[in-house]
Design an enzyme around this catalytic site. Structure first.
Site, PDB file in Angstrom:
ATOM      1  N   ASP A 102       0.841  -1.198   0.000  1.00 22.79           N
ATOM      2  CA  ASP A 102       0.000   0.000   0.000  1.00 22.79           C
ATOM      3  C   ASP A 102       0.878   1.251   0.000  1.00 22.79           C
ATOM      4  O   ASP A 102       2.056   1.206   0.370  1.00 22.79           O
ATOM      5  CB  ASP A 102      -0.880   0.032   1.261  1.00 22.79           C
ATOM      6  CG  ASP A 102      -1.836  -1.148   1.310  1.00 22.79           C
ATOM      7  OD1 ASP A 102      -2.160  -1.692   0.241  1.00 22.79           O
ATOM      8  OD2 ASP A 102      -2.250  -1.505   2.430  1.00 22.79           O
TER       9      ASP A 102
HETATM   10  N1  URA Z   1      -1.219  -6.064   3.781  1.00 22.49           N
HETATM   11  C1  URA Z   1      -1.717  -4.820   3.843  1.00 22.49           C
HETATM   12  O1  URA Z   1      -2.738  -4.580   4.459  1.00 22.49           O
HETATM   13  N2  URA Z   1      -1.037  -3.842   3.195  1.00 22.49           N
HETATM   14  C2  URA Z   1       0.106  -4.038   2.527  1.00 22.49           C
HETATM   15  O2  URA Z   1       0.690  -3.104   1.983  1.00 22.49           O
HETATM   16  C3  URA Z   1       0.614  -5.352   2.477  1.00 22.49           C
HETATM   17  C4  URA Z   1      -0.076  -6.357   3.120  1.00 22.49           C
END
Ligand code: URA
Length: 229
Positions: A102
């Site tokens: 993310d």
């Molecule tokens: N899980 C999440 O919630 N975000 C990420 O960036 C990676 C795994």
């Protein structure tokens, strides 16, 4: 390889455009103007287009990057800078992330131009393990270890999450190992147990352990590349 094929590939254009550029005397091979697209190029020869050397990209490339917050893992985003900003490589746009993070997640991103290799990392069939350092808002309780090991029901998912290993470090910090990559999986797992992830950092994918400072990258070793075979 034919010169026009080489140029079309490395300039990301059509052979028709390449033919025009050759006729316009914009291409040299080892310093000599070449106008024929049929010219047979040898691997050791140096090609210039418009005065700039074209660095051939023949082999597949594999990198690890320590992604800072604020960068997206897609390679084209109208609103945010992408991880390609960090990649000081020829034709960075040919690279893609083997598993995204993310915008606000930091840590290990593997980048490659080898689609088959990245598939082995991202495909649910391969159960590739990912290790995250997680900081949460509410104190962690021991019962979560078993709940995560048994699988969690995520909102709007049909099946439980696969067994995950939760290691509680202190009240607000844990390490979580998962072997799938559902959308926002780690944040949703903690949300499902009424907690909230405030910081998330990926430390490891398979046997590849992040060892670069934030914002820096390196090529993977052959052993690291082969570890996903
Ligand atoms: N899980 C999440 O919630 N975000 C990420 O960036 C990676 C795994």
């Amino acid at each position: 390889m034919r010169l026009d094929k080489f140029l079309a590939h490395h300039l990301s254009t059509s052979r028709t455009v390449v033919t025009k550029e050759l006729k316009a005397k914009k291409v040299t091979v080892d310093g000599e103007i070449i106008k024929s697209g049929a010219y047979q190029l040898m691997p050791e020869q140096v090609v210039h287009y418009d005065g700039n050397e074209i660095i051939p990209v023949t082999n597949k490339r594999y990198f690890m990057l320590n992604k800072p917050q604020g960068y997206v893992c897609s390679t084209d985003d109208p609103d945010h800078p992408t991880i390609l900003y960090f990649m000081d490589e020829p034709m960075p746009e040919k690279l893609h992330a083997a598993g995204r993070l993310d915008l606000d997640t930091t840590g290990l991103v593997l980048l490659t131009d080898d689609g088959k290799w990245s598939h082995r990392i991202t495909s649910p069939k391969h159960h590739c393990q990912k290790v995250y350092a997680v900081t949460v808002e509410q104190p962690l309780t021991k019962d979560l270890i078993e709940r995560f090991a048994n699988g969690i029901q995520l909102h709007s998912e049909r099946s439980l999450t696969k067994p995950a290993i939760l290691q509680i470090i202190d009240d607000f910090h844990a390490e979580l190992t998962i072997s799938e990559g559902k959308y926002h999986q780690v944040k949703r797992m903690f949300a499902a147990v009424n907690n909230h992830v405030v910081q998330l950092h990926r430390k490891q994918i398979g046997n590849v352990v992040l060892d670069m400072p934030e914002g820096e990258y390196r090529s993977l070793t052959q052993d690291e590349i082969n570890s996903f075979n």
